[in-house]
Design a protein around this motif. Structure first.
Motif, PDB file in Angstrom:
ATOM      1  N   GLY A 176     -15.217 -13.565  -7.898  1.00 29.86           N
ATOM      2  CA  GLY A 176     -15.156 -12.659  -6.761  1.00 29.86           C
ATOM      3  C   GLY A 176     -13.763 -12.379  -6.240  1.00 29.86           C
ATOM      4  O   GLY A 176     -13.610 -11.933  -5.089  1.00 29.86           O
ATOM      5  N   CYS A 177     -12.730 -12.603  -7.060  1.00 28.61           N
ATOM      6  CA  CYS A 177     -11.363 -12.352  -6.606  1.00 28.61           C
ATOM      7  C   CYS A 177     -11.031 -10.859  -6.637  1.00 28.61           C
ATOM      8  O   CYS A 177     -11.500 -10.126  -7.514  1.00 28.61           O
ATOM      9  CB  CYS A 177     -10.356 -13.091  -7.490  1.00 28.61           C
ATOM     10  N   ALA A 216      -6.462 -10.157   6.300  1.00 27.76           N
ATOM     11  CA  ALA A 216      -6.997  -8.794   6.253  1.00 27.76           C
ATOM     12  C   ALA A 216      -8.452  -8.746   5.822  1.00 27.76           C
ATOM     13  O   ALA A 216      -9.029  -7.659   5.715  1.00 27.76           O
ATOM     14  CB  ALA A 216      -6.150  -7.942   5.295  1.00 27.76           C
ATOM     15  N   GLY A 217      -9.051  -9.915   5.582  1.00 22.55           N
ATOM     16  CA  GLY A 217     -10.470  -9.960   5.233  1.00 22.55           C
ATOM     17  C   GLY A 217     -10.748  -9.909   3.745  1.00 22.55           C
ATOM     18  O   GLY A 217     -11.897  -9.737   3.331  1.00 22.55           O
ATOM     19  N   ILE A 218      -9.718 -10.030   2.909  1.00 22.45           N
ATOM     20  CA  ILE A 218      -9.918 -10.103   1.450  1.00 22.45           C
ATOM     21  C   ILE A 218     -10.085 -11.572   1.103  1.00 22.45           C
ATOM     22  O   ILE A 218      -9.120 -12.336   1.050  1.00 22.45           O
ATOM     23  CB  ILE A 218      -8.727  -9.456   0.707  1.00 22.45           C
ATOM     24  N   ILE A 274      -3.141 -17.486  -6.547  1.00 20.39           N
ATOM     25  CA  ILE A 274      -4.518 -17.492  -6.041  1.00 20.39           C
ATOM     26  C   ILE A 274      -4.486 -17.840  -4.561  1.00 20.39           C
ATOM     27  O   ILE A 274      -3.694 -18.673  -4.130  1.00 20.39           O
ATOM     28  CB  ILE A 274      -5.381 -18.561  -6.772  1.00 20.39           C
ATOM     29  N   GLU A 275      -5.344 -17.226  -3.779  1.00 20.72           N
ATOM     30  CA  GLU A 275      -5.549 -17.629  -2.386  1.00 20.72           C
ATOM     31  C   GLU A 275      -7.034 -17.469  -2.082  1.00 20.72           C
ATOM     32  O   GLU A 275      -7.617 -16.417  -2.361  1.00 20.72           O
ATOM     33  CB  GLU A 275      -4.706 -16.786  -1.439  1.00 20.72           C
ATOM     34  N   LEU A 276      -7.661 -18.519  -1.543  1.00 20.12           N
ATOM     35  CA  LEU A 276      -9.098 -18.530  -1.282  1.00 20.12           C
ATOM     36  C   LEU A 276      -9.355 -18.779   0.202  1.00 20.12           C
ATOM     37  O   LEU A 276      -8.794 -19.713   0.793  1.00 20.12           O
ATOM     38  CB  LEU A 276      -9.790 -19.633  -2.098  1.00 20.12           C
ATOM     39  N   ALA A 277     -10.223 -17.972   0.795  1.00 22.55           N
ATOM     40  CA  ALA A 277     -10.548 -18.116   2.218  1.00 22.55           C
ATOM     41  C   ALA A 277     -11.890 -18.816   2.420  1.00 22.55           C
ATOM     42  O   ALA A 277     -12.670 -18.971   1.478  1.00 22.55           O
ATOM     43  CB  ALA A 277     -10.579 -16.738   2.879  1.00 22.55           C
ATOM     44  N   TRP A 278     -12.141 -19.191   3.667  1.00 21.02           N
ATOM     45  CA  TRP A 278     -13.399 -19.827   4.083  1.00 21.02           C
ATOM     46  C   TRP A 278     -13.682 -21.085   3.254  1.00 21.02           C
ATOM     47  O   TRP A 278     -14.799 -21.323   2.814  1.00 21.02           O
ATOM     48  CB  TRP A 278     -14.571 -18.843   3.983  1.00 21.02           C
TER      49      TRP A 278
END
Length: 438
Positions: free
Chosen positions: A153-154, A199-201, A230-234
C-alpha cells in the motif's frame, strides 16, 4: 546503405539457423589469418563469431580494416559449427556496415586500474559483461522492492532535491547558488517524507538521488548515491518498519535469485541467498559488550560501531544464528538526530536501528518523534538550531500521526550481493570527493 532484415540479438541466433539475419554490435576481437578472417561481434546479450573465407572482395577489405570496438551491422547466414565455442554457431557474412569507427588504440584494456577505468566508464561497462550484468541485476532488485512496497500500500513519492535551508546541522550538505540566494542539495528525503506522512499519505516509498558532502575515501562512501526510502504512518512501534524492510529485502532478493541467480554465480562467483525472516536483532549495548569481550575498543569510549565493530558483530551473529543480516537497535541519543524518538523510561536511548549485511551497514532507520512539544525539547537538548526548520516543524503542529522510516543505500546492497570490492564498481558514474567527471 545496406537494407537488411530487422536486428536479431546474439542470444536468439539459434532460432534463426539456416537463415540470413542482421546483427548489430561492437567488434570484440579480430583474428585475421592468411586464408580466413574471424571477427567476434558482441551485443548486450552475447558474442557471435563471424567467419569469412578470403576472396579478394570488398567484404574482405572491410573486415581487414575494421577496428576493435567499432560499431557494426553485419548480415549473413547462421550456420551450425560444433567446434565454435560461442553456442556452436557462426555467421557467414554477406554484407558489413561500419556504423562508427573506433579510434585506436583504446584508452583502457583488461589490465587497466579502476580509477582509469572510471575515466572511461562507458567503454569499461561496454567491454565487460560483468558490469552490464550488474545494472540488469540492479533493475530487477529495484523492481522487487517496488513490487513489495506497492503490495503493502505504499505511494511512490518524488521529493525535492533542492532545499532552502541546510537540513539538521548543515554539515555534510552541498551549498549552491539559487538565483539571488543559497540553496542546498538534499542529504536525505527525511524531512520531506515526514511531511508526506503529515499530508495523510500513510505509506511513503521513494527511490532517488541522495547527496552527502562527506570527505570520505572509503570503499563504501560516495558523495551522490541512490537511496531507497520508506516512511510508515499509524505504526505501533519501530518494529513495524524493521519487519517491512526484512520482508522487502527477502522478496527482492528472491526475485534476483530467480531471474539472475545462475548468471551471478557464473559471473561473480556469488550465490544469492534468500534470507529467512525475521532477521536477528541485538541492542547496541549488547553488541558493544560482546565486542569488548574480544578486545574491541579496549578504552571503552566508542559510542558507535566502527567498521571493525560492524564486521565483528556480524561474524558473531553469523556464528550464533547462521544469518547474514542483523539489526543493531537502541542507539544512544548522543549519536542520533533530534527527531528520533526516545523511550519514556530511557531518554538516553533512541528507538532507532542500523541494518548490517555481511558486516556492512546498508540501512539506518527509526521511529520519529511526532509530538511537536517533545520534538522542540529534543532539538533544544541537542543544541539544534530550529529557526531554519519552521516548515518542517509545522508538520507536527496539527495532528501528525506516529510514524517510522528508513533509508537504504542501493549501491551498498549491490556491492555486498555481488561481492564487489568497492561501491565505485556498483555505480554507473561514481561521484566522490575527487571525482566529478565523467
Amino acid at each position: 546503405m545496406i537494407h537488411t532484415t530487422s536486428r536479431v540479438l546474439v542470444s536468439d541466433l539459434r532460432q534463426h539457423l539456416g537463415r540470413t539475419v542482421s546483427i548489430s554490435g561492437w567488434v570484440n576481437t579480430l583474428r585475421l589469418e592468411r586464408k580466413m578472417q574471424f571477427v567476434l561481434v558482441r551485443d548486450h546479450t552475447g558474442t557471435a563469431q563471424v567467419t569469412h573465407k578470403r576472396d579478394d572482395s570488398e567484404l574482405e577489405n572491410q573486415l581487414e580494416h575494421v577496428t576493435t570496438e567499432s560499431a557494426v551491422r553485419i548480415s549473413g547466414r547462421v550456420v551450425d559449427n560444433p567446434i565454435v565455442k560461442l553456442g556452436g554457431l557462426e555467421i557467414i557474412p554477406e554484407a558489413v556496415e561500419v556504423l562508427n569507427w573506433a579510434e585506436t588504440p583504446l584508452p583502457i584494456d583488461e589490465h587497466t586500474g579502476m580509477e582509469q577505468r572510471l575515466d572511461w566508464r562507458f567503454l569499461d561497462v561496454r567491454k565487460r559483461p560483468t558490469a552490464q550484468l550488474l545494472f540488469v541485476v540492479q533493475t530487477t532488485m529495484e523492481q522487487g522492492m517496488r513490487e513489495y512496497a506497492y503490495g503493502q500500500g505504499c505511494t511512490e513519492m518524488h521529493t525535492p532535491k533542492l532545499m532552502g535551508t541546510a537540513s539538521e546541522s548543515g554539515a555534510e550538505v552541498f551549498k549552491l547558488g539559487y538565483f539571488d540566494r543559497a540553496a542546498y542539495l538534499a542529504q536525505s528525503p527525511q524531512f520531506f517524507k515526514q511531511m508526506a506522512i503529515a499530508a495523510g499519505i500513510d505509506r511513503v516509498f521513494e527511490i532517488g538521488p541522495v547527496f552527502r558532502a562527506e570527505p570520505s575515501f572509503t570503499s563504501r562512501h560516495a558523495t551522490e548515491f541512490t537511496g531507497i526510502d520508506i516512511e510508515l504512518a499509524w505504526i505501533d512501534g519501530v518494529e513495524d518498519v524493521m519487519a517491512f524492510e526484512e520482508q522487502m529485502l527477502a522478496h527482492a532478493l528472491g526475485k534476483v535469485a530467480e531471474v539472475h541467480g545462475e548468471a551471478i554465480e557464473e559471473t561473480f562467483g556469488m550465490m544469492v541467498r534468500v534470507p529467512e525472516t525475521p532477521f536477528p536483532r541485538i541492542t547496541m549495548a549488547k553488541a558493544q559488550e560482546i565486542l569488548r569481550a574480544t578486545g574491541w575498543d579496549p578504552e571503552g569510549v566508542k559510542e558507535d560501531l566502527d567498521p571493525e565493530g560492524e564486521r565483528g558483530i556480524a561474524a558473531y551473529i553469523k556464528e550464533q544464528t547462521g544469518h547474514e543480516f542483523v539489526f543493531i537497535t537502541h542507539y544512544p541519543t548522543s549519536i542520533r538526530p533530534f527527531y528520533h524518538m526516545r523511550p519514556a523510561d530511557r531518554p538516553d536511548l533512541t528507538l532507532s536501528f542500523d541494518l548490517l549485511w555481511k558486516g556492512l551497514e546498508i540501512t539506518t532507520g527509526a521511529q520519529r518523534e511526532h509530538r511537536h512539544a517533545k520534538l522542540l525539547k529534543q532539538a533544544a537538548d541537542k543544541d539544534t538550531n530550529t529557526e531554519a526548520m519552521q516548515e518542517y516543524l509545522n508538520s507536527f503542529r496539527y495532528g501528525c500521526p506516529p510514524h517510522c522510516g528508513l533509508g537504504m543505500g542501493l549501491g551498498r546492497v549491490l556491492m555486498i550481493m555481488l561481492g564487489l570490492e568497492s561501491i565505485r564498481e556498483a555505480t554507473f558514474l561514481f561521484r566522490g570527493p575527487h571525482r566529478l567527471t565523467p
